[in-house]
Design a protein around this motif. Structure first.
Motif, PDB file in Angstrom:
ATOM      1  N   ALA A 174      41.169  35.287  35.663  1.00 53.16           N
ATOM      2  CA  ALA A 174      42.140  35.608  34.756  1.00 53.16           C
ATOM      3  C   ALA A 174      43.243  35.217  35.046  1.00 53.16           C
ATOM      4  CB  ALA A 174      42.303  36.928  34.811  1.00 53.16           C
ATOM      5  N   GLY A 175      44.225  34.900  35.863  1.00 48.75           N
ATOM      6  CA  GLY A 175      45.758  34.413  36.665  1.00 48.75           C
ATOM      7  C   GLY A 175      45.658  33.069  36.260  1.00 48.75           C
ATOM      8  N   ALA A 176      44.318  32.345  36.168  1.00 49.00           N
ATOM      9  CA  ALA A 176      44.199  31.571  36.572  1.00 49.00           C
ATOM     10  C   ALA A 176      43.419  30.163  35.141  1.00 49.00           C
ATOM     11  CB  ALA A 176      43.238  30.269  38.242  1.00 49.00           C
ATOM     12  N   ARG A 222      42.550  30.865  25.999  1.00 43.26           N
ATOM     13  CA  ARG A 222      42.438  31.510  25.266  1.00 43.26           C
ATOM     14  C   ARG A 222      40.484  31.905  25.502  1.00 43.26           C
ATOM     15  NH1 ARG A 222      42.270  33.871  20.188  1.00 43.26           N
ATOM     16  NH2 ARG A 222      43.557  31.973  19.204  1.00 43.26           N
ATOM     17  N   VAL A 223      40.379  33.013  26.206  1.00 40.09           N
ATOM     18  CA  VAL A 223      38.889  33.476  26.262  1.00 40.09           C
ATOM     19  C   VAL A 223      38.024  33.656  25.279  1.00 40.09           C
ATOM     20  CG1 VAL A 223      37.868  34.495  28.323  1.00 40.09           C
ATOM     21  CG2 VAL A 223      39.825  33.159  28.943  1.00 40.09           C
ATOM     22  N   LEU A 224      36.531  33.885  24.952  1.00 37.58           N
ATOM     23  CA  LEU A 224      36.066  34.828  24.328  1.00 37.58           C
ATOM     24  C   LEU A 224      35.120  35.215  25.055  1.00 37.58           C
ATOM     25  CD1 LEU A 224      34.760  31.438  21.922  1.00 37.58           C
ATOM     26  CD2 LEU A 224      36.848  33.704  21.136  1.00 37.58           C
ATOM     27  N   LEU A 251      38.106  43.693  29.889  1.00 38.96           N
ATOM     28  CA  LEU A 251      39.861  44.016  30.511  1.00 38.96           C
ATOM     29  C   LEU A 251      40.940  42.323  31.182  1.00 38.96           C
ATOM     30  CD1 LEU A 251      39.323  47.989  31.118  1.00 38.96           C
ATOM     31  CD2 LEU A 251      40.409  47.122  28.891  1.00 38.96           C
ATOM     32  N   PRO A 252      40.585  42.056  32.338  1.00 35.72           N
ATOM     33  CA  PRO A 252      40.953  40.856  32.662  1.00 35.72           C
ATOM     34  C   PRO A 252      41.666  39.843  32.100  1.00 35.72           C
ATOM     35  CG  PRO A 252      39.107  41.899  34.596  1.00 35.72           C
ATOM     36  CD  PRO A 252      38.801  42.333  32.793  1.00 35.72           C
ATOM     37  N   TRP A 253      40.578  39.496  31.286  1.00 37.51           N
ATOM     38  CA  TRP A 253      40.943  37.809  30.156  1.00 37.51           C
ATOM     39  C   TRP A 253      42.068  38.945  29.525  1.00 37.51           C
ATOM     40  CZ3 TRP A 253      38.938  35.010  33.253  1.00 37.51           C
ATOM     41  CH2 TRP A 253      37.275  35.338  33.477  1.00 37.51           C
ATOM     42  N   ARG A 254      42.959  39.828  29.280  1.00 37.32           N
ATOM     43  CA  ARG A 254      43.854  39.730  28.591  1.00 37.32           C
ATOM     44  C   ARG A 254      45.242  38.898  29.607  1.00 37.32           C
ATOM     45  NH1 ARG A 254      43.343  45.855  26.709  1.00 37.32           N
ATOM     46  NH2 ARG A 254      41.611  45.863  25.277  1.00 37.32           N
ATOM     47  N   ARG A 255      44.203  39.298  30.720  1.00 33.78           N
ATOM     48  CA  ARG A 255      45.624  38.400  31.819  1.00 33.78           C
ATOM     49  C   ARG A 255      46.062  37.352  31.427  1.00 33.78           C
ATOM     50  NH1 ARG A 255      45.137  38.973  37.528  1.00 33.78           N
ATOM     51  NH2 ARG A 255      46.789  38.222  37.424  1.00 33.78           N
ATOM     52  N   SER A 256      44.671  36.323  30.806  1.00 35.07           N
ATOM     53  CA  SER A 256      44.982  34.585  30.624  1.00 35.07           C
ATOM     54  C   SER A 256      45.874  34.046  29.763  1.00 35.07           C
ATOM     55  CB  SER A 256      43.779  34.268  30.520  1.00 35.07           C
ATOM     56  OG  SER A 256      43.510  34.700  29.087  1.00 35.07           O
ATOM     57  N   LEU A 257      46.239  32.847  30.279  1.00 31.95           N
ATOM     58  CA  LEU A 257      47.230  32.598  29.128  1.00 31.95           C
ATOM     59  C   LEU A 257      47.369  32.628  27.674  1.00 31.95           C
ATOM     60  CD1 LEU A 257      50.093  31.054  29.095  1.00 31.95           C
ATOM     61  CD2 LEU A 257      48.817  28.284  29.153  1.00 31.95           C
TER      62      LEU A 257
END
Length: 449
Positions: free
Chosen positions: A109-111, A115-117, A128-134
């Protein structure tokens, strides 16, 4: 035992603790039936044997000149190759050891550069982790059919820029999944990559990154019968090379001064600190053992057990089995159910105390899905796999039928929100002397059923 299960009366692979006995409230001692492998699966015997063989050589990985350290380093990198091979790692992919699926997902997620779907059927570890993505995370509501759910994803992909589609390989609630071939084709058509949460899937079915086109997969040893604290993220290396290390520390650095840091390349960039050699070896051993079984044999074994459980529950008044989609393919060996008017926690406590059966109750770290299904009060989950046998399913069904018919030996009460046996005569787990309990159980009368 049902005649339809006569060909699955033995596990496909032996498990540590398969013959462990547990006390019941009526004084009997029975073989423990563990149907909670979807949460944490008992170790394979072969995994425990491999760990015991490696322990005498345990030493510093990558950082020692001594012979034991060199052996440990070789074992660690050998494990990396075996784990990568388990999921069909491609040339250019990386295999990074993590603590578990959650850890691996947070790492990726940090990389992610956008946006993530995701659909709202996911375990919290894939929400929850994908909220960290850019670009943050967008949650798409699941539809009643697989076809409609894919259409909803297609609509989202066509209307905005998406970097990654994250999906479960198999639901930890129902065992269902979207067809990965269709999903990969769809995502790649719009320039998005695909991440698969393989935590539930890989103990039941294989996945090859090279053959499927999936870009990343994460999984945990503790769900693959290797409960020694390791997991893995396997997939394309470019995103992972271009970001700050997930953990900053020793091993991730090529050179450091007072003013600057030059990070290393490859998996080591995200594996700071002393590696979990034993966990990596255990995960690799489990991967090799599971890969040694013919896929069709595993599928047939599991299908027979799951079908018998679902059919048996259909005959229980008030029982209902959860499904996400009306048109999904056959699920893996995960069955979530409820009995009308019965608190799931109470039924789970009864099954353990009076039938020696362990299941999971609650909302399974999948609150949005349970809410969407209208099962927000929770349910019971039973899981079968390579270590399960026909008797396990029949014992569970006997227990559920006994509850419905009122055949109970104990009274139950809630303490701190959990159902327990009132005046429980069994040893209290909080003050358990395991050695004494094992000795007592071994000296007891012949094991019941």
């Amino acid at each position: 035992m049902s005649s339809s299960l006569s060909h699955v009366d033995c596990p496909l692979l032996p498990l540590v603790g398969a013959d462990v006995t547990v006390p019941l409230v009526d004084g009997r001692v029975v073989r423990h039936v563990n149907l909670d492998g979807a949460a944490s699966a008992p170790a394979l015997v072969s995994v425990a044997e491999r760990v015991n063989a490696v322990l005498p050589w345990y030493a510093s990985v990558h950082r020692g000149a001594g012979y034991a350290s060199q052996v440990s380093t070789a074992l660690y990198e050998q494990a990396r190759r075996a784990v990568g091979a388990f999921v069909g790692e491609r040339s250019g992919d990386v295999t990074i050891f993590t603590r578990n699926t959650t850890d691996a997902t947070n790492l990726l997620a940090g990389a992610v550069p956008g946006r993530v779907l995701v659909l709202d059927v996911e375990h919290h570890a894939n929400l929850l982790p994908w909220r960290r993505s850019l670009g943050g995370c967008e949650v798409i509501g699941v539809q009643p059919t697989v076809a409609a759910s894919l259409k909803a994803l297609a609509s989202a992909l066509s209307s905005r820029q998406v970097a990654l589609v994250a999906v479960t390989g198999a639901s930890n609630v129902t065992g269902e999944s979207l067809p990965l071939d269709a999903l990969v084709d769809l995502a790649h058509r719009y320039g998005a990559r695909v991440f698969v949460d393989g935590a539930q899937l890989l103990a039941h079915r294989g996945l090859s990154l090279a053959e499927s086109g999936v870009d990343y997969v994460a999984f945990s040893g503790h769900k693959l019968h290797a409960p020694f604290g390791a997991g893995a993220l396997v997939g394309r290396g470019d995103w992972l090379e271009g970001v700050e290390p997930y953990l900053a520390g020793g091993g991730a650095v090529r050179r450091i001064t007072e003013d600057e840091v030059e990070w290393t390349d490859g998996p080591a960039r995200h594996e700071a600190g002393t590696p979990n050699l034993i966990g990596a070896v255990a995960l690799a051993s489990a991967a090799e053992a599971l890969s040694s079984l013919p896929p069709e044999r595993v599928a047939a074994h599991e299908s027979a057990l799951r079908s018998r459980l679902v059919e048996g529950l259909a005959d229980v008044p008030g029982a209902e089995v959860a499904r996400i989609w009306t048109d999904s393919a056959e699920p893996i060996g995960v069955v979530t159910f409820r009995v009308e008017g019965v608190d799931p926690g109470l039924l789970a406590a009864f099954l353990a105390a009076e039938h020696g059966v362990s299941v999971r109750d609650g909302r399974f770290c999948a609150h949005p899905l349970l809410d969407r299904l209208g099962w927000g009060e929770g349910a019971i989950r039973a899981s079968v796999g390579v270590g399960s046998q026909a008797e396990d399913v029949e014992r569970l069904l006997d227990g559920v039928r006994a509850w419905v018919s009122g055949e109970r030996s104990a009274e139950y009460r809630r303490e701190a929100g959990v159902w327990v046996v009132a005046n429980d005569p069994r040893p209290t787990p909080a003050s358990l002397d395991v050695d004494r309990l094992v000795a007592t159980a071994a000296a007891c009368a012949p094991v019941g059923v």
